[in-house]
Scaffold this motif. Structure first.
Motif, PDB file in Angstrom:
ATOM      1  N   ALA A 158       0.758  -1.236   0.162  1.00 38.72           N
ATOM      2  CA  ALA A 158      -0.036  -0.044   0.213  1.00 38.72           C
ATOM      3  C   ALA A 158       0.808   1.272   0.032  1.00 38.72           C
ATOM      4  CB  ALA A 158      -0.910   0.082   1.045  1.00 38.72           C
ATOM      5  N   LEU A 159       1.909   1.353   0.434  1.00 36.68           N
ATOM      6  CA  LEU A 159       2.903   2.517   0.604  1.00 36.68           C
ATOM      7  C   LEU A 159       3.355   2.752  -0.724  1.00 36.68           C
ATOM      8  CD1 LEU A 159       4.627   1.610   4.049  1.00 36.68           C
ATOM      9  CD2 LEU A 159       3.254   3.370   3.658  1.00 36.68           C
ATOM     10  N   THR A 160       3.680   1.743  -1.594  1.00 41.64           N
ATOM     11  CA  THR A 160       4.054   1.870  -2.827  1.00 41.64           C
ATOM     12  C   THR A 160       3.293   2.901  -3.712  1.00 41.64           C
ATOM     13  OG1 THR A 160       3.414   0.000  -3.712  1.00 41.64           O
ATOM     14  CG2 THR A 160       5.421  -0.193  -2.751  1.00 41.64           C
ATOM     15  N   SER A 161       2.012   3.068  -3.298  1.00 38.16           N
ATOM     16  CA  SER A 161       0.826   3.701  -4.341  1.00 38.16           C
ATOM     17  C   SER A 161       1.011   5.369  -3.837  1.00 38.16           C
ATOM     18  CB  SER A 161      -0.350   3.041  -3.813  1.00 38.16           C
ATOM     19  OG  SER A 161      -0.995   3.139  -2.614  1.00 38.16           O
ATOM     20  N   ILE A 162       1.603   5.712  -2.527  1.00 41.63           N
ATOM     21  CA  ILE A 162       1.786   7.066  -2.193  1.00 41.63           C
ATOM     22  C   ILE A 162       2.459   7.965  -2.932  1.00 41.63           C
ATOM     23  CG2 ILE A 162       2.093   8.701  -0.290  1.00 41.63           C
ATOM     24  CD1 ILE A 162       1.816   6.355   1.706  1.00 41.63           C
ATOM     25  N   ASP A 163       2.145   8.952  -3.535  1.00 43.35           N
ATOM     26  CA  ASP A 163       2.957   9.754  -4.552  1.00 43.35           C
ATOM     27  C   ASP A 163       4.100  10.409  -3.754  1.00 43.35           C
ATOM     28  OD1 ASP A 163       3.959  11.659  -6.341  1.00 43.35           O
ATOM     29  OD2 ASP A 163       2.181  12.725  -6.744  1.00 43.35           O
ATOM     30  N   THR A 164       5.284  10.152  -4.333  1.00 43.01           N
ATOM     31  CA  THR A 164       6.654  10.533  -3.673  1.00 43.01           C
ATOM     32  C   THR A 164       6.443  12.242  -3.593  1.00 43.01           C
ATOM     33  OG1 THR A 164       7.785  10.525  -5.651  1.00 43.01           O
ATOM     34  CG2 THR A 164       7.876   8.525  -4.091  1.00 43.01           C
ATOM     35  N   HIS A 165       5.734  12.763  -4.481  1.00 39.38           N
ATOM     36  CA  HIS A 165       5.861  14.383  -4.534  1.00 39.38           C
ATOM     37  C   HIS A 165       5.259  14.608  -3.308  1.00 39.38           C
ATOM     38  CE1 HIS A 165       6.314  13.271  -8.842  1.00 39.38           C
ATOM     39  NE2 HIS A 165       7.095  14.427  -8.846  1.00 39.38           N
ATOM     40  N   LEU A 166       4.344  14.150  -2.636  1.00 43.77           N
ATOM     41  CA  LEU A 166       3.698  14.637  -1.368  1.00 43.77           C
ATOM     42  C   LEU A 166       4.952  14.635  -0.323  1.00 43.77           C
ATOM     43  CD1 LEU A 166       0.497  12.340  -1.254  1.00 43.77           C
ATOM     44  CD2 LEU A 166       0.652  14.798  -2.003  1.00 43.77           C
ATOM     45  N   TYR A 167       5.620  13.799  -0.265  1.00 41.71           N
ATOM     46  CA  TYR A 167       6.856  13.822   0.773  1.00 41.71           C
ATOM     47  C   TYR A 167       7.504  14.943   0.497  1.00 41.71           C
ATOM     48  CZ  TYR A 167       5.345   9.082   2.467  1.00 41.71           C
ATOM     49  OH  TYR A 167       4.738   8.068   2.827  1.00 41.71           O
ATOM     50  N   GLU A 168       7.965  15.164  -0.915  1.00 40.93           N
ATOM     51  CA  GLU A 168       8.769  16.379  -1.239  1.00 40.93           C
ATOM     52  C   GLU A 168       8.215  17.621  -0.785  1.00 40.93           C
ATOM     53  OE1 GLU A 168       9.503  15.825  -5.336  1.00 40.93           O
ATOM     54  OE2 GLU A 168      10.536  14.063  -5.247  1.00 40.93           O
ATOM     55  N   ALA A 169       6.888  17.821  -1.058  1.00 43.44           N
ATOM     56  CA  ALA A 169       6.213  19.144  -0.601  1.00 43.44           C
ATOM     57  C   ALA A 169       6.189  19.343   0.737  1.00 43.44           C
ATOM     58  CB  ALA A 169       4.791  18.879  -1.351  1.00 43.44           C
ATOM     59  N   ALA A 170       6.107  18.168   1.583  1.00 42.73           N
ATOM     60  CA  ALA A 170       5.965  18.342   2.940  1.00 42.73           C
ATOM     61  C   ALA A 170       7.316  18.737   3.431  1.00 42.73           C
ATOM     62  CB  ALA A 170       5.648  17.048   3.638  1.00 42.73           C
ATOM     63  N   SER A 171       8.493  18.170   2.965  1.00 45.97           N
ATOM     64  CA  SER A 171       9.789  18.469   3.468  1.00 45.97           C
ATOM     65  C   SER A 171      10.128  20.012   2.836  1.00 45.97           C
ATOM     66  CB  SER A 171      10.492  17.590   2.839  1.00 45.97           C
ATOM     67  OG  SER A 171      12.160  17.652   2.743  1.00 45.97           O
ATOM     68  N   ILE A 172       9.514  20.254   2.047  1.00 49.08           N
ATOM     69  CA  ILE A 172       9.844  21.720   1.385  1.00 49.08           C
ATOM     70  C   ILE A 172       9.235  22.740   2.442  1.00 49.08           C
ATOM     71  CG2 ILE A 172       9.333  23.489  -0.326  1.00 49.08           C
ATOM     72  CD1 ILE A 172       9.874  21.459  -2.433  1.00 49.08           C
ATOM     73  N   ASP A 173       7.944  22.158   2.959  1.00 51.58           N
ATOM     74  CA  ASP A 173       7.309  23.090   3.944  1.00 51.58           C
ATOM     75  C   ASP A 173       8.035  23.015   5.699  1.00 51.58           C
ATOM     76  OD1 ASP A 173       5.344  23.980   2.143  1.00 51.58           O
ATOM     77  OD2 ASP A 173       4.020  22.403   2.371  1.00 51.58           O
ATOM     78  N   GLY A 174       8.988  22.237   5.449  1.00 53.26           N
ATOM     79  CA  GLY A 174       9.497  22.131   6.910  1.00 53.26           C
ATOM     80  C   GLY A 174       8.935  20.916   7.843  1.00 53.26           C
ATOM     81  N   ALA A 175       8.133  19.819   7.301  1.00 56.70           N
ATOM     82  CA  ALA A 175       7.870  18.974   7.871  1.00 56.70           C
ATOM     83  C   ALA A 175       8.918  18.035   8.301  1.00 56.70           C
ATOM     84  CB  ALA A 175       6.563  18.140   7.316  1.00 56.70           C
ATOM     85  N   SER A 176       8.805  17.422   9.552  1.00 49.34           N
ATOM     86  CA  SER A 176       9.998  16.396   9.987  1.00 49.34           C
ATOM     87  C   SER A 176       9.699  15.240   9.448  1.00 49.34           C
ATOM     88  CB  SER A 176       9.992  16.446  11.533  1.00 49.34           C
ATOM     89  OG  SER A 176       8.784  16.033  12.061  1.00 49.34           O
ATOM     90  N   LYS A 177      10.338  14.066   9.775  1.00 51.56           N
ATOM     91  CA  LYS A 177       9.951  12.927   9.448  1.00 51.56           C
ATOM     92  C   LYS A 177       8.602  12.203   9.974  1.00 51.56           C
ATOM     93  CE  LYS A 177      12.024  11.012   6.564  1.00 51.56           C
ATOM     94  NZ  LYS A 177      11.923  11.027   5.129  1.00 51.56           N
ATOM     95  N   TRP A 178       8.450  12.685  11.362  1.00 53.18           N
ATOM     96  CA  TRP A 178       7.386  12.070  12.062  1.00 53.18           C
ATOM     97  C   TRP A 178       6.007  12.603  11.406  1.00 53.18           C
ATOM     98  CZ3 TRP A 178       7.871   7.843  14.463  1.00 53.18           C
ATOM     99  CH2 TRP A 178       9.138   7.595  15.245  1.00 53.18           C
ATOM    100  N   ARG A 179       6.356  14.022  11.225  1.00 58.39           N
ATOM    101  CA  ARG A 179       5.095  14.999  10.554  1.00 58.39           C
ATOM    102  C   ARG A 179       4.980  14.211   9.332  1.00 58.39           C
ATOM    103  NH1 ARG A 179       1.843  17.810  13.877  1.00 58.39           N
ATOM    104  NH2 ARG A 179       3.010  19.035  15.278  1.00 58.39           N
ATOM    105  N   GLN A 180       5.831  13.862   8.549  1.00 60.03           N
ATOM    106  CA  GLN A 180       5.444  13.216   7.268  1.00 60.03           C
ATOM    107  C   GLN A 180       4.661  11.898   7.256  1.00 60.03           C
ATOM    108  OE1 GLN A 180       9.021  13.169   4.444  1.00 60.03           O
ATOM    109  NE2 GLN A 180       9.765  15.001   5.409  1.00 60.03           N
ATOM    110  N   ILE A 181       5.186  11.201   8.274  1.00 63.11           N
ATOM    111  CA  ILE A 181       4.358   9.736   8.605  1.00 63.11           C
ATOM    112  C   ILE A 181       3.107  10.209   8.944  1.00 63.11           C
ATOM    113  CG2 ILE A 181       4.488   7.842  10.063  1.00 63.11           C
ATOM    114  CD1 ILE A 181       7.604   7.880  10.082  1.00 63.11           C
ATOM    115  N   TRP A 182       2.664  11.148   9.890  1.00 70.50           N
ATOM    116  CA  TRP A 182       1.578  11.301  10.523  1.00 70.50           C
ATOM    117  C   TRP A 182       0.602  11.972   9.241  1.00 70.50           C
ATOM    118  CZ3 TRP A 182      -0.906   9.839  14.544  1.00 70.50           C
ATOM    119  CH2 TRP A 182      -2.068  10.415  14.776  1.00 70.50           C
TER     120      TRP A 182
END
Length: 312
Positions: free
Chosen positions: A196-220
């Motif tokens: 199921a995790l493979t279906s998540i768009d990786t661009h969402l993680y990149e956008a969250a990282s640019i916004d300053g989200a930590s790894k835990w915030r990205q997971i949540w």
């Protein structure tokens, strides 16, 4: 105009035949699956008639006399029955509550690993216990927690001079029961969530990282919402096993000292039905177990539909 309509009508009639012809290889491949479910899943349902009959081997299912709800009345008038149902529900709910998050956690942790060699080694190690039989797992548990020769008690004896009967005390037995189940199945259960995790768009993680989200915030905020539908689906399916703890797991670990918490429906069916020959009574128990499981599946699905995540 009439000829054109007639041609269109003939084309519509031929279309299902063409689809059937095109999909015939797939349908033929599906035949063994249908045969499996018909022979081993649906046809045995007729055996539930035994619960309403005074079954004996000589007369068979159809020849045995009807007794109506006699076995159900007998079942719920026995004081032992309530204890068995309580133990079954308690152990099952504890297994779901304690064990359900672990496959999700393992899948998320493995998904964050970037060293592929290390990831493959860890995956192999956590998948292997699934292929062990409960007899082997029971032997491992005894080797670790036995009061006379267990590794844990050997260490306790060196440190404190005393040993503890972990397998003969109710609370510690329940903890060992839950822990052994998690150890055996959590890794295998993580496979579904990894898919199921493979279906998540990786661009969402990149956008969250640019916004300053930590790894835990990205997971949540990204990972968990991305697999929410899979989590709810697996929860609904697990609720169908609320009344089914598993015979092998309990039988290999139980003993007379903890019978007040380890006597469950599956072991009752084996002792009373198989060993005692009371087939009708234990079939009534099994039917009751299935109906309760069906009720919990429907209830869980209704709750999931409130979040637009129902199975049907």
């Amino acid at each position: 105009m009439t000829a054109h309509r007639s041609a269109r009508h003939k084309a519509k009639l031929l279309q299902p035949r063409r689809r059937l012809k095109q999909n015939m290889p797939l349908l033929i491949m599906f035949v063994p699956v249908i045969a499996y479910f018909m022979i081993f899943r649906y046809f045995p349902i007729l055996g539930n008639l035994i619960a309403f009959k005074n079954y004996n081997l000589m007369e068979g299912i159809w020849g045995s006399p009807w007794v109506g709800l006699k076995h159900f009345k007998t079942l719920f008038t026995q004081p032992q029955t309530l204890t068995i149902i309580r133990n079954t529900v308690t152990l099952s709910l504890l297994s779901i509550i304690a064990g359900f998050p672990f496959p999700i956690i393992i899948a998320i942790l493995l998904n964050e690993v970037r060293a592929m060699r290390f990831k493959k080694i860890v995956q192999t190690l956590i998948y292997v216990p699934h292929f062990f039989s409960w007899v082997i797992v029971g032997g491992i548990v005894v080797t670790i927690f036995s009061q006379q020769s267990g590794i844990i008690n050997k260490l306790l004896e060196l440190w404190t001079g005393h040993t503890t009967a972990f397998l003969y005390q109710e609370h510690s037995w329940i903890a060992i029961f839950l822990g052994s189940g998690i150890w055996k199945e959590a890794g295998w259960g993580a496979i579904i969530y990894l898919a199921a995790l493979t279906s998540i768009d990786t661009h969402l993680y990149e956008a969250a990282s640019i916004d300053g989200a930590s790894k835990w915030r990205q997971i949540w905020h990204v990972t968990l919402p991305g697999i929410r539908s899979t989590i709810i689906l697996m929860l609904i399916l697990s609720m169908g096993n609320v009344m089914e703890v598993g015979f092998d797991h309990v039988y290999t670990l139980q003993n007379a000292a903890v019978s007040d918490v380890s006597s469950v429906i599956s072991t009752y069916i084996f002792i009373v039905g198989v060993q005692g020959g009371q087939f009708s009574l234990t079939t009534a128990v099994g039917l009751f177990e299935s109906l309760v499981g069906f009720f919990f599946v429907v209830l869980a699905n209704q709750l999931a539909r409130k979040f637009d995540q129902g199975l049907w």
